[in-house]
Motif scaffolding. Structure first.
Motif, PDB file in Angstrom:
ATOM      1  N   UNK A   1       0.864  -1.140   0.075  1.00 39.44           N
ATOM      2  CA  UNK A   1       0.083   0.042   0.162  1.00 39.44           C
ATOM      3  C   UNK A   1       0.944   1.153   0.065  1.00 39.44           C
ATOM      4  N   UNK A   2       1.962   1.231   0.162  1.00 40.21           N
ATOM      5  CA  UNK A   2       2.917   2.273   0.454  1.00 40.21           C
ATOM      6  C   UNK A   2       4.376   1.908  -0.029  1.00 40.21           C
TER       7      UNK A   2
ATOM      8  N   UNK B   1      -4.552  -5.203   4.840  1.00 39.66           N
ATOM      9  CA  UNK B   1      -5.859  -5.377   4.052  1.00 39.66           C
ATOM     10  C   UNK B   1      -5.637  -5.208   2.698  1.00 39.66           C
ATOM     11  N   UNK B   2      -6.194  -6.203   1.875  1.00 41.64           N
ATOM     12  CA  UNK B   2      -6.067  -6.318   0.463  1.00 41.64           C
ATOM     13  C   UNK B   2      -6.669  -4.994  -0.161  1.00 41.64           C
ATOM     14  N   UNK B   3      -7.800  -4.515   0.556  1.00 44.08           N
ATOM     15  CA  UNK B   3      -8.462  -3.163  -0.289  1.00 44.08           C
ATOM     16  C   UNK B   3      -7.624  -2.057  -0.093  1.00 44.08           C
ATOM     17  N   UNK B   4      -6.298  -2.046   0.583  1.00 42.85           N
ATOM     18  CA  UNK B   4      -5.367  -0.868   0.653  1.00 42.85           C
ATOM     19  C   UNK B   4      -4.436  -1.027  -0.476  1.00 42.85           C
ATOM     20  N   UNK B   5      -4.482  -1.887  -1.545  1.00 46.92           N
ATOM     21  CA  UNK B   5      -3.454  -1.977  -2.244  1.00 46.92           C
ATOM     22  C   UNK B   5      -3.454  -0.728  -3.047  1.00 46.92           C
TER      23      UNK B   5
ATOM     24  N   UNK C   1     -13.464 -17.808  -1.823  1.00 44.53           N
ATOM     25  CA  UNK C   1     -13.718 -16.254  -1.934  1.00 44.53           C
ATOM     26  C   UNK C   1     -12.675 -15.408  -1.946  1.00 44.53           C
ATOM     27  N   UNK C   2     -12.974 -14.092  -2.425  1.00 48.39           N
ATOM     28  CA  UNK C   2     -11.731 -13.208  -2.355  1.00 48.39           C
ATOM     29  C   UNK C   2     -11.033 -12.937  -1.101  1.00 48.39           C
ATOM     30  N   UNK C   3      -9.789 -12.812  -0.952  1.00 48.84           N
ATOM     31  CA  UNK C   3      -9.095 -12.642   0.217  1.00 48.84           C
ATOM     32  C   UNK C   3      -9.198 -11.436   0.664  1.00 48.84           C
ATOM     33  N   UNK C   4      -9.369 -11.273   1.976  1.00 45.59           N
ATOM     34  CA  UNK C   4      -9.325  -9.881   2.683  1.00 45.59           C
ATOM     35  C   UNK C   4      -8.469  -9.432   3.212  1.00 45.59           C
ATOM     36  N   UNK C   5      -7.375 -10.308   3.805  1.00 49.24           N
ATOM     37  CA  UNK C   5      -6.152 -10.121   4.454  1.00 49.24           C
ATOM     38  C   UNK C   5      -5.157 -10.922   3.881  1.00 49.24           C
TER      39      UNK C   5
END
Length: 956
Positions: A624-625, A832-836, A852-856
């Motif tokens: 993410x950074x 958290x995968x959504x923070x990519x 199911x899609x990964x969350x972490x």
């Protein structure tokens, strides 16, 4: 001019009486007479000297050529040459043969003697008739004969344009210059005294000798029956003196000075002979540099092969003996015959092989301990808690290691890499790093002692280098400004301090520029790794796609090796010679060139290794950074099992490829060149032509020794020493690889010196020179790098902190495998995968793992979870690990440096028995001097009594 012609012939007359010879020596050492046909510079009255010379010449029936000499044909005239035949340029003394004296036919046919079979060839000069430097050559050869050297010329059998000039030094010349050069020769055999021993020690030694009777009798030692009796090693020596010649052990004047010493004396003469008018127009080196002569070398002592076995018929010559006992692959396990190497090649080359043998021998304990550390990792592999947790972590999903194309992966997929990492990074690694730091100190300290013993045995203790000549390049550059030499008292070129400083700045700037080129090459390798890991992750082949990071590391190492070798060939020697300042003497230039060349080669070889050890995966940011190169490429991360596996691959591949390439270039390249030369000769002269060539023709067809002497050999071994010690904590098998290579290297170098190279000039040296200081610097650097490798690159410190602070045994003072339970989970952070970022988001959503899609996903770092007050901030464990790493580095360095200094203080540079032997020898020499003086006084007393003269109170 006629006097010059006469003077060039008369000194070689062996039958002139000693009184006549002394009259002929018109101070040739201090004033060489150089006469050009149209210029005559001398203050000597020629008429008186010519009359004296003619009277002496009549007594021995020697007739001079026409004394007009200006228009008459010179004895150097190439028109007298015949293809393959000796010319009339040999001195008249070689024609004076004693009636009834038989010369062995072997001496006339083996190519080691003049045509008469008596005068041994001590040196060979080679030139081409088509070369325009004829006048300089003629004057040079005329002055050579004026010094007393005998000369013959012969044209090549393969090329009539090539002329060989054969030189021989008579006994009188050898004796005169041996005294001037302070050549030490044997004068009395040594007497060895056994130390006083107690009865119990004698009994113990008897029991040990009985036990040794059941064992093989010293299989590593050479058979003494095959080695010649090297008399000078069993005798006391002293500087040769013609006045005290009766004190020296002279069985045969022809063999009193060995061939290496004879060649060194002749070379000494050639370096001081003028070839043209002018104070600096002197010496063989300048004639070689301006092309007057094509080559100059001493001869090998015949063939290195024989039809007969050395065990039944003995050795044909020292070269054959060296080949059978040293350069043959069948004796790879035996000690080197260093005394014979020194006698044949000189002390400088002998010291190199002594150092190489000592280094190889000291590698045995290091290789054994390194192999023990590796085997310890193998035996404890099934008990390693960290490896078990990695292999069992099927539910831990790791974040992608590159943008877009790299998929999510289970931590258990890196099980193999975790096990391989444990083989090199285990509990014994720290002990091995400390051991190698101490080993480097012990190696250097004991080499001092070994060098002292060798220096004593080879009479190098009191030897001092002669005042070196000024380099021709320095002379040409600074000839306009002169000052008095404080040692010789003669004017010489002088380099101003401002000019010296400016050249040092330019030289340092040039080396810095070359190092920047190497760093730029490493930067290119980094970009390659960053780009290629994504390419391999999207590869069609599953094998490469699933091991994209290992494939990236392997290909990057191979490309890096090619760049290293390319930079070595293209930029190193040419640019470093250009950037090397202009020192006054050759040794100063060699030291400057050696230091600069080593710095460049060291940075070129190790820069990528330093990057992998200390920078790879350290400054990547977090998911993410991510930190990016030129705001485009994401920096490369370490493997989930750590960065140590990358460092091991880098060291293993580079070390094996580098040593293989060096061995090929050292032996394979000369073999190919010599094979091609032999092939052309066979095509032209048939299979029997090569065997019928004289020795000087065979040696001329061999490869000359490297222009930089032993530089390449030392550089290869010093770089290997650095590779063996600097990162040994990451690759414990490095000493074992170095040991195997050195066992081969010794025989390769020996084979090369004996069979593939012309015989180098025997030169003296007291030690290995500037290389010892470089070894000490590498030893200090190895302590620092190994401390950082253990603290930063390996997981030793994080595991230690976890065991004592955060594990199940926290506060109990234990750190066993049971205390490492849960370490893998504690060393991974949650993302958290959504923070990519958009450009980092992988193409797959990880649904193949759980449906199911990964969350972490997890990543290696000590950071807070995304739902903490400060998302992805450093945890307290991170700061504990960082503090422990810094503390370990400080403690490790200070502890090891204290041990190193303590060892160097406790180990004396001179062994006690050697110190006692030196004192004993000094005492015996004083006694011998007293005995000689007493004998002289007694003879004088007897003579006085015989003459009827007596004095009161005579002593003794």
């Amino acid at each position: 001019a006629g006097f010059s012609t006469a003077l060039s012939q008369t000194p070689s007359i062996s039958s002139i009486s000693s009184e006549g010879r002394q009259d002929l020596q018109v101070n040739q050492l201090e004033t060489q007479i150089w006469i050009k046909p149209d210029i005559q510079k001398t203050d000597v009255d020629f008429s008186e000297i010519l009359n004296a010379i003619q009277e002496i010449a009549k007594d021995v029936n020697i007739f001079f050529d026409e004394l007009e000499g200006v228009n008459s044909p010179s004895k150097d005239d190439d028109s007298l040459l015949h293809h393959g035949n000796l010319t009339s340029t040999s001195d008249d003394a070689s024609r004076l043969e004693v009636v009834g004296e038989e010369v062995p036919d072997k001496n006339k046919t083996n190519g080691l003697y003049f045509r008469d079979g008596k005068c041994r060839i001590d040196y060979i000069l080679v030139y081409r008739k088509s070369n325009p430097q004829t006048e300089k050559r003629e004057v040079f050869e005329r002055n050579i004969r004026a010094e007393g050297l005998q000369m013959e010329k012969e044209s090549s059998l393969t090329n009539s344009d090539i002329i060989f000039v054969k030189l021989h030094a008579p006994w009188e010349v050898l004796g005169k210059y041996a005294e001037l050069m302070n050549v030490r020769m044997p004068f009395r055999r040594k007497i060895y005294y056994l130390h006083r021993r107690y009865k119990i020690m004698n009994r113990i030694e008897k029991q040990i000798s009985r036990f040794r009777g059941w064992l093989p009798r010293k299989p590593m030692k050479l058979d003494k029956e095959t080695l010649p009796d090297l008399e000078e090693n069993d005798c006391y020596t002293a500087p040769f003196s013609q006045q005290r010649i009766h004190h020296f052990i002279i069985h045969n004047k022809d063999t009193f000075f060995n061939n290496a010493t004879r060649s060194r004396i002749v070379h000494h003469i050639l370096q001081r002979v003028k070839y043209e008018e002018g104070k600096n127009k002197i010496g063989l080196n300048r004639l070689l540099s301006n092309g007057s002569y094509e080559a100059a070398f001493p001869l090998h002592e015949g063939s290195y092969r024989s039809k007969n076995s050395i065990k039944t018929h003995g050795a044909e010559n020292h070269r054959h003996l060296l080949y059978e006992c040293w350069a043959s692959w069948g004796v790879w396990y035996k000690y080197q015959p260093l005394d014979l190497v020194r006698r044949y090649f000189g002390e400088k080359i002998g010291l190199y092989f002594a150092w190489l043998g000592w280094y190889t021998g000291m590698l045995f304990p290091a290789a054994f301990i390194g192999l023990f550390v590796f085997l310890y990792g193998v035996t404890t592999l099934n008990h390693c808690q960290v490896s078990k947790e990695v292999c069992q972590a099927t539910d831990i999903i790791m974040c992608p290691i590159c943008d877009k194309y790299c998929p999510f992966m289970r931590l258990s997929d890196s099980c193999i890499y975790a096990k391989v990492t444990h083989l090199f990074d285990n509990g014994a690694t720290v002990f091995f790093a400390v051991f190698m730091a101490v080993w480097a100190t012990v190696f250097l300290e004991f080499w001092k002692r070994r060098r002292a013993v060798i220096a004593y045995d080879w009479d190098l203790i009191d030897w001092e280098e002669e005042e070196e000549e000024i380099r021709p390049q320095f002379e040409a550059k600074y000839s306009k400004k002169e000052r008095m030499n404080p040692i010789s008292g003669k004017p010489e070129p002088y380099q101003a301090f401002a000019d010296k400083c400016s050249r040092l700045i330019v030289s340092a700037s040039g080396i810095f520029f070359m190092i920047c080129v190497v760093i730029a090459a490493v930067f290119g390798i980094v970009i390659y790794r960053v780009v290629t890991v994504s390419t391999f992750a999207a590869f069609k082949w599953a094998l490469i796609r699933n091991n994209s990071q290992v494939a990236t590391t392997g290909t990057a190492v191979c490309i890096n090796f090619c760049i290293i070798m390319l930079l070595n060939v293209v930029t190193s020697e040419t640019l470093i010679i250009f950037f090397t300042e202009q020192p006054r003497t050759e040794s100063e230039w060699e030291n400057s060139f050696t230091l600069k060349m080593f710095l460049f080669q060291f940075v070129n070889l190790n820069s990528s290794t330093f990057y992998i050890a200390f920078f790879l995966g350290r400054f990547t940011g977090h998911p993410g950074a991510y930190l990016r190169l030129i705001n485009r490429w994401r920096l490369e991360e370490c493997h989930p099992s750590g960065c140590l596996i990358d460092l091991c691959m880098q060291m293993g591949i580079i070390m094996v490829l580098k040593q293989t390439w060096n061995n090929f270039m050292e032996l394979g390249y000369p073999l190919i060149q010599n094979w091609w030369t032999r092939r052309k000769l066979r095509q032209e002269y048939g299979t029997q032509g090569k065997t019928s060539f004289p020795q000087w023709e065979k040696d001329y067809n061999l490869q000359p020794m490297n222009a930089y002497g032993l530089f390449d050999e030392y550089l290869e071994m010093i770089l290997q020493f650095g590779f063996t010690t600097i990162f040994v904590a990451a690759f414990p098998l490095a000493p074992l690889l170095a040991l195997l290579n050195n066992i081969i290297e010794i025989r390769l170098d020996a084979y090369k010196f004996v069979t593939q190279w012309r015989r180098p000039l025997a030169s003296r040296a007291k030690d290995i020179g500037i290389w010892y200081g470089i070894l000490e610097g590498i030893g200090i650097l190895s302590v620092i790098t190994n401390a950082f490798v253990i603290a930063v690159t390996s997981d030793f410190i994080p595991r230690l902190v976890y065991a004592y602070k955060y594990g199940p045994c926290a506060g109990q003072g234990e750190a066993g495998q049971k205390c490492m339970v849960g370490y893998v989970n504690a060393s991974l952070s949650v993302f958290l995968v959504s923070d990519f970022e958009n450009r980092s988001e992988p193409t797959s959503n990880g649904s193949e793992f759980s449906g199911s899609p990964l969350k972490y996903c997890r990543y290696r770092d000590y950071r807070d979870p995304p739902d903490s007050p400060v998302p992805y901030g450093y945890t307290l464990q991170f700061w504990h690990v960082l503090a422990a790493r810094l503390a370990f580095i400080i403690v490790f360095e200070h502890l090891v440096f204290c041990i190193k200094h303590l060892i160097s203080y406790l180990i004396p540079d001179l062994p006690k028995d050697l110190r006692d032997r030196m004192r004993r020898e000094k005492y015996l020499i004083q006694e011998m001097m007293y005995e000689a003086e007493l004998e002289r006084l007694q003879k004088e007393r007897k003579e006085r009594k015989k003459n009827g003269k007596s004095y009161h109170n005579e002593w003794p």
